[in-house]
Write a protein that holds these residues in place. Structure first.
Motif, PDB file in Angstrom:
ATOM      1  N   THR A  15      -3.481   3.504 -13.897  1.00 19.46           N
ATOM      2  CA  THR A  15      -3.576   2.123 -13.421  1.00 19.46           C
ATOM      3  C   THR A  15      -4.664   1.406 -14.213  1.00 19.46           C
ATOM      4  O   THR A  15      -5.476   2.038 -14.899  1.00 19.46           O
ATOM      5  CB  THR A  15      -3.935   2.089 -11.921  1.00 19.46           C
ATOM      6  OG1 THR A  15      -5.256   2.627 -11.754  1.00 19.46           O
ATOM      7  CG2 THR A  15      -2.925   2.858 -11.078  1.00 19.46           C
ATOM      8  N   ALA A  17      -7.322   0.030 -13.026  1.00 23.44           N
ATOM      9  CA  ALA A  17      -8.616   0.479 -12.507  1.00 23.44           C
ATOM     10  C   ALA A  17      -8.977   1.847 -13.076  1.00 23.44           C
ATOM     11  O   ALA A  17     -10.125   2.079 -13.475  1.00 23.44           O
ATOM     12  CB  ALA A  17      -8.592   0.514 -10.982  1.00 23.44           C
ATOM     13  N   GLU A  18      -8.027   2.758 -13.116  1.00 18.84           N
ATOM     14  CA  GLU A  18      -8.287   4.090 -13.674  1.00 18.84           C
ATOM     15  C   GLU A  18      -8.655   3.985 -15.154  1.00 18.84           C
ATOM     16  O   GLU A  18      -9.572   4.657 -15.623  1.00 18.84           O
ATOM     17  CB  GLU A  18      -7.064   4.989 -13.516  1.00 18.84           C
ATOM     18  CG  GLU A  18      -6.798   5.420 -12.096  1.00 18.84           C
ATOM     19  CD  GLU A  18      -5.455   6.094 -11.920  1.00 18.84           C
ATOM     20  OE1 GLU A  18      -5.341   6.864 -10.947  1.00 18.84           O
ATOM     21  OE2 GLU A  18      -4.525   5.862 -12.730  1.00 18.84           O
ATOM     22  N   CYS A  59      -9.588   6.844  -7.470  1.00 22.51           N
ATOM     23  CA  CYS A  59      -9.294   5.412  -7.523  1.00 22.51           C
ATOM     24  C   CYS A  59      -8.103   5.164  -6.611  1.00 22.51           C
ATOM     25  O   CYS A  59      -7.035   5.719  -6.841  1.00 22.51           O
ATOM     26  CB  CYS A  59      -8.923   4.988  -8.936  1.00 22.51           C
ATOM     27  SG  CYS A  59     -10.137   5.401 -10.174  1.00 22.51           S
ATOM     28  N   ASP A  60      -8.300   4.352  -5.604  1.00 17.29           N
ATOM     29  CA  ASP A  60      -7.263   4.167  -4.589  1.00 17.29           C
ATOM     30  C   ASP A  60      -6.705   2.757  -4.583  1.00 17.29           C
ATOM     31  O   ASP A  60      -7.443   1.791  -4.568  1.00 17.29           O
ATOM     32  CB  ASP A  60      -7.830   4.458  -3.192  1.00 17.29           C
ATOM     33  CG  ASP A  60      -8.193   5.922  -3.017  1.00 17.29           C
ATOM     34  OD1 ASP A  60      -7.723   6.758  -3.802  1.00 17.29           O
ATOM     35  OD2 ASP A  60      -8.950   6.223  -2.087  1.00 17.29           O
ATOM     36  N   GLY A  61      -5.394   2.690  -4.545  1.00 20.91           N
ATOM     37  CA  GLY A  61      -4.707   1.427  -4.309  1.00 20.91           C
ATOM     38  C   GLY A  61      -4.359   1.314  -2.838  1.00 20.91           C
ATOM     39  O   GLY A  61      -4.767   2.144  -2.017  1.00 20.91           O
ATOM     40  N   GLY A  62      -3.627   0.303  -2.478  1.00 21.17           N
ATOM     41  CA  GLY A  62      -3.276   0.045  -1.087  1.00 21.17           C
ATOM     42  C   GLY A  62      -2.512   1.163  -0.407  1.00 21.17           C
ATOM     43  O   GLY A  62      -2.568   1.310   0.808  1.00 21.17           O
ATOM     44  N   GLN A  63      -1.819   1.993  -1.182  1.00 17.59           N
ATOM     45  CA  GLN A  63      -1.045   3.077  -0.590  1.00 17.59           C
ATOM     46  C   GLN A  63      -1.939   4.142   0.036  1.00 17.59           C
ATOM     47  O   GLN A  63      -1.471   5.003   0.762  1.00 17.59           O
ATOM     48  CB  GLN A  63      -0.102   3.710  -1.619  1.00 17.59           C
ATOM     49  CG  GLN A  63      -0.770   4.636  -2.615  1.00 17.59           C
ATOM     50  CD  GLN A  63      -1.377   3.920  -3.816  1.00 17.59           C
ATOM     51  OE1 GLN A  63      -1.596   2.711  -3.806  1.00 17.59           O
ATOM     52  NE2 GLN A  63      -1.663   4.667  -4.861  1.00 17.59           N
ATOM     53  N   ASN A  65      -4.487   3.560   2.143  1.00 17.17           N
ATOM     54  CA  ASN A  65      -5.209   2.941   3.248  1.00 17.17           C
ATOM     55  C   ASN A  65      -5.450   3.927   4.399  1.00 17.17           C
ATOM     56  O   ASN A  65      -4.704   3.984   5.358  1.00 17.17           O
ATOM     57  CB  ASN A  65      -4.451   1.701   3.755  1.00 17.17           C
ATOM     58  CG  ASN A  65      -5.319   0.814   4.599  1.00 17.17           C
ATOM     59  OD1 ASN A  65      -6.531   1.011   4.679  1.00 17.17           O
ATOM     60  ND2 ASN A  65      -4.707  -0.165   5.223  1.00 17.17           N
ATOM     61  N   TRP A  88     -11.775   1.673  -3.999  1.00 17.92           N
ATOM     62  CA  TRP A  88     -10.571   0.854  -4.064  1.00 17.92           C
ATOM     63  C   TRP A  88     -10.457   0.277  -5.470  1.00 17.92           C
ATOM     64  O   TRP A  88     -11.457   0.025  -6.136  1.00 17.92           O
ATOM     65  CB  TRP A  88     -10.640  -0.286  -3.040  1.00 17.92           C
ATOM     66  CG  TRP A  88     -10.564   0.211  -1.637  1.00 17.92           C
ATOM     67  CD1 TRP A  88     -11.597   0.348  -0.756  1.00 17.92           C
ATOM     68  CD2 TRP A  88      -9.394   0.653  -0.946  1.00 17.92           C
ATOM     69  NE1 TRP A  88     -11.132   0.853   0.434  1.00 17.92           N
ATOM     70  CE2 TRP A  88      -9.791   1.053   0.349  1.00 17.92           C
ATOM     71  CE3 TRP A  88      -8.041   0.757  -1.300  1.00 17.92           C
ATOM     72  CZ2 TRP A  88      -8.880   1.539   1.290  1.00 17.92           C
ATOM     73  CZ3 TRP A  88      -7.149   1.248  -0.370  1.00 17.92           C
ATOM     74  CH2 TRP A  88      -7.567   1.631   0.916  1.00 17.92           C
ATOM     75  N   ASN A  89      -9.233   0.070  -5.910  1.00 16.94           N
ATOM     76  CA  ASN A  89      -9.010  -0.500  -7.240  1.00 16.94           C
ATOM     77  C   ASN A  89      -9.785  -1.798  -7.431  1.00 16.94           C
ATOM     78  O   ASN A  89     -10.383  -2.018  -8.484  1.00 16.94           O
ATOM     79  CB  ASN A  89      -7.520  -0.740  -7.479  1.00 16.94           C
ATOM     80  CG  ASN A  89      -6.755   0.543  -7.702  1.00 16.94           C
ATOM     81  OD1 ASN A  89      -7.325   1.597  -7.945  1.00 16.94           O
ATOM     82  ND2 ASN A  89      -5.438   0.456  -7.599  1.00 16.94           N
ATOM     83  N   HIS A  90      -9.796  -2.679  -6.420  1.00 17.51           N
ATOM     84  CA  HIS A  90     -10.488  -3.965  -6.594  1.00 17.51           C
ATOM     85  C   HIS A  90     -11.996  -3.753  -6.758  1.00 17.51           C
ATOM     86  O   HIS A  90     -12.651  -4.538  -7.433  1.00 17.51           O
ATOM     87  CB  HIS A  90     -10.170  -4.940  -5.449  1.00 17.51           C
ATOM     88  CG  HIS A  90     -10.821  -4.629  -4.156  1.00 17.51           C
ATOM     89  ND1 HIS A  90     -10.258  -3.787  -3.224  1.00 17.51           N
ATOM     90  CD2 HIS A  90     -12.016  -5.031  -3.646  1.00 17.51           C
ATOM     91  CE1 HIS A  90     -11.070  -3.679  -2.184  1.00 17.51           C
ATOM     92  NE2 HIS A  90     -12.139  -4.417  -2.415  1.00 17.51           N
TER      93      HIS A  90
END
Length: 121
Positions: A15, A17-18, A59-63, A65, A88-90
Motif C-alpha cells: 500500500t 502507507a507501507e 500498517c492497518d487500513g480500515g479492514q 478496525n 493506521w494508514n492515515h
C-alpha cells in the motif's frame, strides 16, 4: 499459495502507507537498524519486523478496525516475545515523523562500542 510466495506478492503490492514507511525504515532512519518487510513469523506474515529487537510494525487500513483476527494474531506474536506496534494508514501518511519517532523509541538502545581498554589493544 505457500507462505513465501504470498509474502513476495505482498512485497510487490504494498500500500502507499507501507511503501512510505518502508522507504523511511530502509533509509536507515532507525540508526542503522535492519528491518525486513512482509516476513513470515510463525503462521503470520507481518508488515515489518526487526528480529533482533523482537519488534513488529503493522500498517492497518480500515479492514483492521479492531478485528478479532488481529487481536488473536497480536496475542500469538506477543507470546513469542515480540512487541507489536500498529499504525493506521492515515497516521503513516500524515504523521510520518511521529510514527518514526515512536518506532525508534520502541527499539532497545544499541550496545556501546568497547573502549580501547576493552578491545585488548
Amino acid at each position: 499459495m505457500d507462505q513465501k510466495r504470498f509474502a513476495k506478492s505482498l512485497r510487490r503490492n504494498m500500500t502507499d502507507a507501507e511503501r512510505i514507511l518502508w522507504r523511511q525504515l530502509r533509509a536507515h532512519r532507525m540508526l542503522g537498524r535492519k528491518f525486513r518487510r512482509q516476513q513470515p513469523v510463525g503462521p503470520y506474515i507481518v508488515d515489518f519486523v526487526h528480529f533482533g529487537a523482537r519488534l513488529i510494525v503493522e500498517c492497518d487500513g480500515g479492514q483492521h478496525n479492531e478485528s478479532a483476527a488481529d487481536q488473536r494474531r497480536d496475542t500469538w506474536l506477543r507470546a513469542q516475545g515480540f512487541t507489536v506496534l500498529r499504525y493506521w494508514n492515515h497516521q503513516i501518511l500524515n504523521e510520518t515523523d511521529h510514527v518514526l519517532e515512536d518506532i525508534l523509541n520502541s527499539l532497545p538502545p544499541l550496545p556501546q562500542p568497547l573502549s580501547h581498554e576493552g578491545r585488548g589493544e
